[in-house]
Structures are given as structure tokens and as C-alpha cells.
Design an enzyme around this catalytic site. Structure first.
Site, PDB file in Angstrom:
ATOM      1  N   GLU A   1     -20.992 -51.276 -38.141  1.00  0.00           N
ATOM      2  CA  GLU A   1     -20.784 -49.840 -37.934  1.00  0.00           C
ATOM      3  C   GLU A   1     -22.138 -49.206 -37.658  1.00  0.00           C
ATOM      4  O   GLU A   1     -23.035 -49.279 -38.507  1.00  0.00           O
ATOM      5  CB  GLU A   1     -20.116 -49.172 -39.145  1.00  0.00           C
ATOM      6  CG  GLU A   1     -18.654 -49.531 -39.345  1.00  0.00           C
ATOM      7  CD  GLU A   1     -17.974 -48.675 -40.410  1.00  0.00           C
ATOM      8  OE1 GLU A   1     -18.368 -47.483 -40.558  1.00  0.00           O
ATOM      9  OE2 GLU A   1     -17.066 -49.192 -41.081  1.00  0.00           O
TER      10      GLU A   1
ATOM     11  N   GLU B   1     -17.059 -51.764 -46.872  1.00  0.00           N
ATOM     12  CA  GLU B   1     -17.875 -50.842 -47.678  1.00  0.00           C
ATOM     13  C   GLU B   1     -17.459 -50.819 -49.154  1.00  0.00           C
ATOM     14  O   GLU B   1     -17.315 -49.747 -49.762  1.00  0.00           O
ATOM     15  CB  GLU B   1     -17.822 -49.431 -47.082  1.00  0.00           C
ATOM     16  CG  GLU B   1     -18.497 -49.343 -45.727  1.00  0.00           C
ATOM     17  CD  GLU B   1     -18.566 -47.918 -45.177  1.00  0.00           C
ATOM     18  OE1 GLU B   1     -17.996 -47.000 -45.793  1.00  0.00           O
ATOM     19  OE2 GLU B   1     -19.193 -47.735 -44.116  1.00  0.00           O
TER      20      GLU B   1
END
Length: 497
Positions: free
Chosen positions: A290, A172
Site C-alpha cells: 500500500e 495491518e
């Protein structure tokens, strides 16, 4: 409400990859400590791993487990987690405001993965970590012997290399919350050079670059485009992440699958744009590494501590139904989504929940994940579906009943996964399997209930569970079934010779 589903053998979408049924464990909360690892527990083995948790994970047939993060990754030095435990440093984990003892590292986790019947999907630090750190970790884990890092692994008790094939290049990095957050250009350059050195260390590995942390990011999908322009020729996957929570409207929540589907389509379009720009013959695949239901609004500040009880969402039946829609969406895009990691696996927003010194139990989302993992392997077919739509505030009109159909040619079976998102009305559903010749329904299960807020617990572990329903018989390969309101359904059919 009436629904008709026609399943045609030749309407193939794509092959399901076993990595679609993967998961994720981060050094976060109680995922590792008192989750998979609890020395002194009545079920723990000689390494301190809870065998009750291992058995539950085995039951899910998890393909890969992404490790060690997550936001934790961007401030983590993997070298802190190797060697004699008594010599390992205790560090502050600034990502989650916790104290990390480093009693579990890559060697122990690789051992745990073997015991749990899965493989490690490793991740390298692109925050505080360097490109050299990333290459050194690949060497430590995968090079046989005769170098400083491989010989250190052997000295640490692992003569054979871990042979980790899949590697996440950061986590991320588009997020301002990330330690050493980079913009797309800087991350793209760093990731490209990291992949070069990692693959020069072990040319057999496959790498996943960071795509967008959410479809709601202001930089999406521009971030993905820029990163891919720097890494397209070297990377094997680009990652995307997405979580959902019920913000007060059940219909919107149950239609979360629609948002997830648009995310996947836009990400694929972005990949294909860069493919055209590069005049490349390679088709970039997605790693949805995710995904889950996560009530992020409940995350509260806490003092520095080890093993804090954070992100311990307790899932309801309603959560499991919304989760099922996401699982169907991933299956239906198996032509491009080749890796998907349920985040996470134990205690932290997880299907498996434990209590220190006590037992473990299955949360509501355990059941649909197990269903798709057990019966969702094969070739995804594109069914012809005629059903009613329902109106949602967030997404407009969406199908009230959604399906994924899987043809397992090896086992000569067809599985139909069906989710009725209408809370008030059942669906009289006709399933036409005529193109397969003679068939027979061999199994039918349902997850539903009158109390959509019901949750499992250690004291009541079976408040929510899948129930078996008598199969429907047919003489003409057309099956009439009733899909109850707010229900997750699995229907399996045998193709008769």
C-alpha cells in the site's frame, strides 16, 4: 541550479520485478461497485465489468491486483462472495461503515483480472477469520478438482483453478483500528500456522505477512521483528504501508520520498537482523503493498449505505510530483522491494476515476505510474549524482533533484526518470552515458505546469497530461538538458551498435 549525473553500466543495484507495478482494489467506497463493476453501463460487458476501465488498467500494465482488502478484509467471509448471486447475503462492513451486497467475489474478480491483463494477489482474513478459512480459500481457488471446495468452484462455473500465487496473510494487524487487532506475538503465531496450512494445501504459493502499517506506528519496527521471528522460515515477503499528504508545506510534501526511503532502509535492516538471528541463508523481501498520496484528514463519518463516495481524492499536479518521488524511491530499492501495490486502482485514492452512467478519466498520478510501468523494467543502476540540496522543515536537507536509472539490456535502452522538486528553479542537468558507448536520446517527456493545483476532471480530462519534448542530440554521449522547476521527466536513450 546545476546537476551532473554519471551513469555507469556496471553500477547495478538490482533487477526490477514486474510485480513492482501492482495495485489494489478493496471493497471500499466505489472501487468495485460503479468502479470496475457497473451492470447496465454503456461500456459494460456480459459480466457487468466496465470495459472503459479495463482499457485504462491495461494501459498501466499492472502486475498484480491485491484483493479484497484492506481494512475490509479483517471482517470479511470470502464464502459470502461465491455461488448464485441471488443467494449471497447482504452484510454490514463494519470497517468502513457500509453495506456490502457481495455481488462481486473471488470468482468474478479473477475473471476481471484476466480481462484487465493482470493477476490476483489474494488476501485472507486474519481478524475474524480462522486458519481453516484461509486454507479453504486456497483450496477453493487453486486445487484442480475432486475435493469439496474445488468441486464447489467448478459447480460455480469455474472448471479451471484460478492458480493464485501470491497471498497476503491478513492486513495491518498492528493497527488498533483493525477488526480483531492482535499484538505482534499473537499475530506472528496465527500467521505462522495459517501459512503452514495454506502451503500444505498448495506448496507453490508465496505468502506475505503483515509488517507495519506506517513508519509512524509506535510499535515500528519492533512489530516487524517479532512477526518475522515467528514466520521467517515460512513467509516469502513482509509487507509495509505508507501514505503521504500535503499538510501545508509544499517543500516537505515534495520531499516525502525521503521518509519513504528511510522506512525501506529500516525495514530491510530489521529483516536482516532476524536473518542473522535465525542463521538463515534466505533474504527476506519487502512487499510495499500500500502506497500513495492519501488525504486521510478528509475522511468524515457517514450513514450506513452502499457504494458511498468516500476516499475519493482528486489529485493535483503537485500530488503527482510528490507521487513521482515515491515511484523513484521504489525503483531505487528494487533489490529488496519486489512487490509494490499502488493503493488503490479505481475511484478510491486512485489513478482512474469514473462517474456512474458516465465516462472515466485519468487522474494526475496516472501519468507517472504509467511512465515507470512502461519504461522502468530492467536493471536499476546507481548513478553518481552531484546536485544541490534544499532545506525542508520535516527532513532537513534533501536532494532537490532525484533520479532513477534503468538499463533494459534486452531492448538495449537506458531510461532516466528525473524529478525536480524545486518549485522556483530549473536544473541545468548534464547526463553522462559514456560507459555505454554510442547512444541516442529517442524520447523525452515532461509533466509540469504553472498551476500546481490543477486537476483533471470528466469535463476537463486533459488539464494535466504528459507532453513530449524534442530529444537532445549529442556527439559524445553527454546530454545537456534543462529540467523545469517542479517537473517530472522521462528520458529514454537507445544504445547504438
Amino acid at each position: 541550479m546545476k546537476t551532473k549525473v554519471t551513469i555507469v553500466k556496471d553500477f547495478t543495484k538490482g533487477k526490477v520485478d514486474d510485480k513492482l507495478f501492482s495495485s489494489f482494489i478493496e471493497h471500499l467506497g466505489r472501487a468495485v461497485y460503479t468502479g470496475i463493476y457497473e451492470p447496465g453501463h454503456s461500456t459494460s460487458d456480459e459480466q457487468g465489468f466496465r470495459k472503459d476501465v479495463i482499457e485504462l488498467v491495461k494501459d498501466l500494465r499492472v502486475g498484480l491486483v491485491r484483493y479484497p482488502g484492506g481494512n475490509f478484509l479483517s471482517g470479511y467471509n470470502w464464502k459470502d462472495g461465491i455461488g448464485p448471486r441471488e443467494s449471497r447475503p447482504v452484510r454490514l462492513d463494519r470497517a468502513w461503515h457500509t453495506i456490502e451486497t457481495n455481488q462481486i467475489g473471488i470468482d468474478e474478480f479473477a475473471d476481471w483480472a484476466k480481462k484487465a491483463g493482470t493477476e490476483v494477489m489474494a488476501a485472507v482474513n486474519m481478524g475474524t477469520g480462522t486458519i481453516q478459512d484461509a486454507a479453504d480459500m486456497v483450496e477453493y481457488c487453486n486445487y484442480p478438482s475432486g475435493t469439496a471446495w474445488s468441486d464447489l468452484r467448478i459447480k460455480n462455473g469455474h472448471k479451471e483453478p484460478h492458480k493464485i500465487k501470491y497471498w497476503c496473510v491478513g492486513n495491518e494487524m498492528d493497527g488498533p483500528w483493525q477488526i480483531c487487532h492482535l499484538d505482534a506475538v499473537d499475530y506472528g503465531k496465527k500467521a505462522r500456522e495459517a501459512i503452514k496450512l495454506m502451503k500444505w494445501t498448495d506448496e507453490s504459493i508465496q505468502t506475505i505477512v503483515c509488517g507495519s502499517a506506517s513508519s509512524s506506528m509506535p510499535t515500528y519496527p519492533e512489530w516487524d521483528r517479532i512477526v518475522l521471528e515467528h514466520t521467517y522460515d515460512l513467509a516469502d515477503f513482509i509487507s509495509i504501508h505508507r501514505y503521504f499528504e500535503n499538510k501545508g508545506d509544499d517543500d516537505d510534501f515534495l520531499a516525502s520520498f525521503y521518509d519513504m526511503e528511510q522506512f525501506i532502509k529500516t525495514s530491510c535492516a530489521t529483516c536482516d537482523y532476524v536473518k542473522a538471528l535465525k542463521r538463515s541463508k534466505k533474504e527476506m523481501m519487502l512487499s510495499f503493498d500500500e502506497w500513495n498520496i492519501w488525504y486521510q484528514s478528509k475522511l468524515e463519518p457517514h450513514p450506513w449505505m452502499t457504494e458511498p463516495r468516500i476516499l475519493e481524492d482528486h489529485y493535483s499536479l503537485l500530488d503527482a510530483l510528490a507521487f513521482s518521488g515515491m515511484a523513484i524511491t521504489l525503483l531505487n530499492h528494487a533489490d529488496r522491494v519486489k512487490v509494490a501495490c499502488l493503493a488503490q486502482l479505481v475511484n478510491v485514492i486512485a489513478p482512474v476515476f469514473t462517474e456512474p452512467g458516465k465516462g472515466a478519466y485519468k487522474q494526475s498520478i496516472y501519468f507517472p505510474f504509467r511512465d515507470v510501468s512502461l519504461y522502468g523494467r530492467g536493471t536499476v543502476l546507481t548513478p553518481i549524482v552531484r546536485t544541490e540540496n534544499k532545506l525542508t522543515q520535516a527532513y532537513g536537507e534533501v536532494p532537490a533533484v532525484i533520479f532513477s536509472t534503468i538499463y533494459n539490456e534486452e531492448n538495449e535502452e537506458v531510461t532516466v526518470f528525473a524529478l525536480n522538486t524545486n518549485k522556483n528553479e530549473s536544473s541545468e542537468t548534464q547526463i553522462d552515458l559514456s560507459s555505454f558507448g554510442k547512444t541516442q536520446m529517442i524520447m523525452r517527456t515532461e509533466l509540469s505546469g504553472k498551476d500546481l493545483g490543477a486537476k483533471n476532471s470528466l469535463e476537463n480530462p486533459d488539464a494535466i497530461k504528459t507532453v513530449e519534448i524534442s530529444p537532445v542530440q549529442s556527439d559524445n554521449n553527454i546530454y545537456d538538458v534543462n529540467l523545469n522547476a517542479a517537473s517530472w521527466n522521462v528520458l529514454r536513450f537507445k544504445i547504438c551498435k
